[in-house]
Design a protein around this motif. Structure first.
Motif, PDB file in Angstrom:
ATOM      1  N   PHE A 216     -21.858 -32.535 -10.278  1.00  0.00           N
ATOM      2  CA  PHE A 216     -23.259 -32.963 -10.359  1.00  0.00           C
ATOM      3  C   PHE A 216     -23.627 -33.133 -11.828  1.00  0.00           C
ATOM      4  CE2 PHE A 216     -23.294 -28.360 -10.457  1.00  0.00           C
ATOM      5  CZ  PHE A 216     -24.241 -28.031 -11.417  1.00  0.00           C
ATOM      6  N   THR A 217     -24.594 -34.026 -12.060  1.00  0.00           N
ATOM      7  CA  THR A 217     -25.029 -34.333 -13.422  1.00  0.00           C
ATOM      8  C   THR A 217     -26.212 -33.461 -13.800  1.00  0.00           C
ATOM      9  OG1 THR A 217     -24.349 -36.626 -13.109  1.00  0.00           O
ATOM     10  CG2 THR A 217     -25.821 -36.166 -14.954  1.00  0.00           C
ATOM     11  N   SER A 218     -26.197 -32.966 -15.010  1.00  0.00           N
ATOM     12  CA  SER A 218     -27.329 -32.171 -15.477  1.00  0.00           C
ATOM     13  C   SER A 218     -27.683 -32.567 -16.906  1.00  0.00           C
ATOM     14  CB  SER A 218     -27.025 -30.670 -15.403  1.00  0.00           C
ATOM     15  OG  SER A 218     -26.004 -30.330 -16.292  1.00  0.00           O
ATOM     16  N   LEU A 219     -28.933 -32.335 -17.256  1.00  0.00           N
ATOM     17  CA  LEU A 219     -29.405 -32.551 -18.620  1.00  0.00           C
ATOM     18  C   LEU A 219     -29.366 -31.200 -19.323  1.00  0.00           C
ATOM     19  CD1 LEU A 219     -30.671 -34.366 -20.790  1.00  0.00           C
ATOM     20  CD2 LEU A 219     -32.911 -33.733 -19.870  1.00  0.00           C
ATOM     21  N   LEU A 220     -28.584 -31.110 -20.383  1.00  0.00           N
ATOM     22  CA  LEU A 220     -28.357 -29.838 -21.067  1.00  0.00           C
ATOM     23  C   LEU A 220     -29.013 -29.842 -22.453  1.00  0.00           C
ATOM     24  CD1 LEU A 220     -26.901 -27.084 -21.463  1.00  0.00           C
ATOM     25  CD2 LEU A 220     -24.930 -28.399 -22.302  1.00  0.00           C
ATOM     26  N   VAL A 221     -29.800 -28.825 -22.702  1.00  0.00           N
ATOM     27  CA  VAL A 221     -30.354 -28.567 -24.034  1.00  0.00           C
ATOM     28  C   VAL A 221     -29.729 -27.263 -24.513  1.00  0.00           C
ATOM     29  CG1 VAL A 221     -32.417 -28.147 -25.416  1.00  0.00           C
ATOM     30  CG2 VAL A 221     -32.534 -29.684 -23.442  1.00  0.00           C
ATOM     31  N   SER A 222     -28.969 -27.331 -25.611  1.00  0.00           N
ATOM     32  CA  SER A 222     -28.280 -26.129 -26.101  1.00  0.00           C
ATOM     33  C   SER A 222     -28.692 -25.829 -27.536  1.00  0.00           C
ATOM     34  CB  SER A 222     -26.764 -26.318 -26.023  1.00  0.00           C
ATOM     35  OG  SER A 222     -26.358 -27.450 -26.772  1.00  0.00           O
ATOM     36  N   SER A 223     -28.620 -24.563 -27.885  1.00  0.00           N
ATOM     37  CA  SER A 223     -28.963 -24.139 -29.247  1.00  0.00           C
ATOM     38  C   SER A 223     -28.092 -22.955 -29.628  1.00  0.00           C
ATOM     39  CB  SER A 223     -30.441 -23.764 -29.342  1.00  0.00           C
ATOM     40  OG  SER A 223     -30.752 -22.735 -28.439  1.00  0.00           O
ATOM     41  N   VAL A 224     -27.984 -22.733 -30.954  1.00  0.00           N
ATOM     42  CA  VAL A 224     -27.143 -21.659 -31.467  1.00  0.00           C
ATOM     43  C   VAL A 224     -27.846 -20.317 -31.314  1.00  0.00           C
ATOM     44  CG1 VAL A 224     -26.069 -20.712 -33.552  1.00  0.00           C
ATOM     45  CG2 VAL A 224     -25.977 -23.165 -33.112  1.00  0.00           C
TER      46      VAL A 224
END
Length: 608
Positions: A216-224
């Motif tokens: 499945f496709t997801s929108l990912l927002v990542s941070s350190v």
């Protein structure tokens, strides 16, 4: 500030006395002490001290370490060990009880204070840490988005409830596993991680792999993630399954339209500007409020909408620097008219976190401010009316005092004279009637004075009285009415029912008897019962007439509410007064069903 409470466990009496003295001098509260571990455990069950001072060697079966172990297994109370210098070999055992420190004997006042304060500070910090950790866990698990964190080796360290639902794994299955487990394309996972480490954040679409191997496709927002020293310790990602959103362009279009409709349909003004403070969004509410059309205003500097352009610049700058700004501002319409609005502005960033402008949501509060002004004026007006009403009540009380005083004088004379005549003409029935009537009037005036206090909630004098005797006296006054209605009265009263009351209590009995005669005369019988309870007296007046409906039982104790009866008029005061009289005696009154037919009017009154 509240004193810290401390419990002492010390088998040396002189040492215990010395420590207690030091604690009191240091302004601590000594809640207790015990020379044995068994005694300490017993006392601590009944109290919760902030800290325990525990001697390692104690009399009895339990030494200090065993005692501390039992206490800490049940209670979250910090413990400081008291130990002699030659007892250091016991530290390894003592450490297993997780103490908050050690104090060497003989105890020094300064060391004692420092050790206690450090222990209390440590407890406070641990509580704050637990609260913070719990708060973070609640936030993570309350999120509708998947939240997943990894360490520098890309091993999973956090996996929230939404992630469990989306991936099909439970938290225990994935914690400590490599993040590649969740990617359909492992190279994509490496790219996300490296970009995040390099730039500090990343926003992109990714293809995830479910536990059942579906994708499945997801929108990912990542941070350190960083520790308190600024060192990078991993990456946190917040993602949302957008596979359904990406199925068709139509859904994307509908989503965009939906957002536009929200802006246009909002009752609040929504205005956005770009980095140069030129207007890029101006919704329908803004058009109506400012008087500009979209075509006129789009692309113009936002300063045109401010009464003081510098205020607009300050608002923009603070929203840019802090991410959000809330204030009350003075705006200007196209026609030059100024008005006050409440503004909430926030920073707008693109998908990569780059600043692109400011959006403000505002509302014209001119009418609200005017209404508040009128409300204050109204409040002032009604405060004055309240003061006038209070003065009016005082005048009513004064008038009542004058009336009762002026009535008592002539009636007292009549009573006194009739008493003399009664002694001289003991056989004269007319004189007896005059004496009885004048005495009744005096009692009535006294009752009116008491009732006036009752109605305004004042306290009244009370004295021990026999309620059985008061009921019998009231029944004598109704003898003619009872005989006329052919109603029999059966008394089931103890010889004495003593309670601390004001004579006005008789009004309750009078109203209960009167109501039974008026409204339940077809039952032909009244039963009066009294019994002594543990802390109160209960008196029941039972009739055998028509049962009052449940919905009417509370209402009849309100003023102007009467039981329905043909051809009877009244003001509905009796039972309302009953409830007032009961309240000043901390008593309970009410009515319930007397099966199979009839009612029980009751009075439950405390002895004192």
């Amino acid at each position: 500030m509240k004193k810290a409470s401390i419990f002492i466990v010390e088998d040396n009496a002189s040492e215990e006395k010395r420590i207690r003295h030091l604690l009191k001098r240091l302004n601590y509260n000594v809640t207790g002490s015990s020379p044995t571990g068994e005694g300490a455990i017993q006392q601590i069950r009944e109290m919760t001290p902030d800290l325990i001072l525990m001697d390692i060697f104690l009399e009895g079966e339990l030494d200090g370490i065993e005692t501390a172990d039992r206490i800490t297994s049940k209670y979250n109370i910090p413990i400081l060990y008291l130990t002699a210098a030659d007892e250091t070999e016991h530290f390894s055992r003592a450490r297993q009880t997780d103490p908050f420190g050690y104090i060497l004997k003989p105890v020094s006042e300064k060391i004692l204070q420092i050790s206690i304060e450090m222990a209390l500070d440590k407890v406070k910090q641990e509580k704050q840490l637990i609260a913070a950790k719990t708060y973070v866990e609640n936030v993570l698990n309350s999120s509708l988005n998947m939240i997943i964190a990894v360490d520098n080796d890309r091993l999973i360290t956090e996996f929230n409830v939404s992630a469990e639902s989306s991936f099909g794994y439970n938290r225990i299955e994935v914690i400590g596993k490599h993040i590649n487990l969740l990617y359909a394309d492992e190279k994509q996972g490496i790219e996300v991680h490296n970009t995040t480490i390099k730039n500090g954040h990343s926003v992109r679409e990714i293809l995830n792999r479910h536990k059942n191997k579906s994708t499945f496709t997801s929108l990912l927002v990542s941070s350190v993630l960083k520790d308190e020293y600024g060192n990078k310790i991993g990456v946190m990602g917040i993602s949302q399954d957008i596979s359904e959103l990406r199925k068709t362009q139509r859904k994307l279009y509908e989503s965009q339209q939906y957002a536009n409709n929200l802006i246009e349909c909002s009752m609040d003004m929504i205005i956005a500007v770009d980095q140069n403070r030129r207007i890029t969004e101006f919704n329908h509410a803004a058009v109506d409020t400012f008087g500009y059309t979209k075509e006129e205003i789009l692309g113009n500097p936002i300063d045109v909408l401010y009464k003081a352009p510098k205020k607009g610049l300050d608002t923009h700058q603070e929203a840019y620097e802090k991410g959000k700004h809330i204030s009350i501002v003075e705006n200007k319409r196209k026609n030059g008219e100024c008005f006050t609005s409440y503004l909430s502005a926030s920073k707008i960033v693109d998908g990569d976190g780059n600043y692109i402008g400011i959006m403000g949501i505002s509302r014209d509060i001119t009418d609200k401010l005017n209404a508040e002004k009128k409300l204050k004026e109204s409040e002032k007006k009604y405060r004055k009316l309240s003061e006038e009403l209070s003065e009016s009540n005082n005048l009513k009380e004064l008038l009542l005092d004058i009336i009762t005083h002026d009535l008592k004088n002539p009636i007292g004379v009549i009573s006194g004279m009739s008493e003399i005549l009664e002694d001289e003409l003991s056989e004269n029935e007319a004189v007896s009637v005059i004496k009885s009537s004048s005495d009744g009037l005096i009692q009535l005036i006294n009752n009116i004075a008491v009732l006036s206090k009752v109605t305004i909630g004042e306290s009244v004098e009370k004295a021990p009285s026999d309620l059985s005797q008061l009921i019998k006296e009231e029944l004598e006054g109704f003898s003619a009415a009872l005989e006329r209605k052919a109603i029999t009265v059966k008394l089931k009263l103890p010889e004495e029912l003593i309670a601390e009351v004001n004579p006005i209590i008789s009004e309750i009995f009078k109203n209960y008897i009167s109501n039974a005669i008026k409204y339940a005369s077809d039952g032909r019988k009244i039963v009066v019962e009294g019994q002594k309870l543990e802390d109160s007296v209960l008196i029941n007046f039972k009739d055998f007439g028509k049962t009052i409906p449940v919905k009417e039982r509370k209402r009849i104790f309100k003023r102007n509410i009467q039981l329905k009866r043909e051809n009877r008029q009244g003001r509905g005061l009796g039972l309302a007064i009953v409830e007032r009289i009961a309240s000043i005696h901390n008593a309970e009154v009410g009515v319930k069903e007397n099966a199979p037919t009839g009612n029980i009017f009751y009075l439950k009154i405390p002895y004192k």
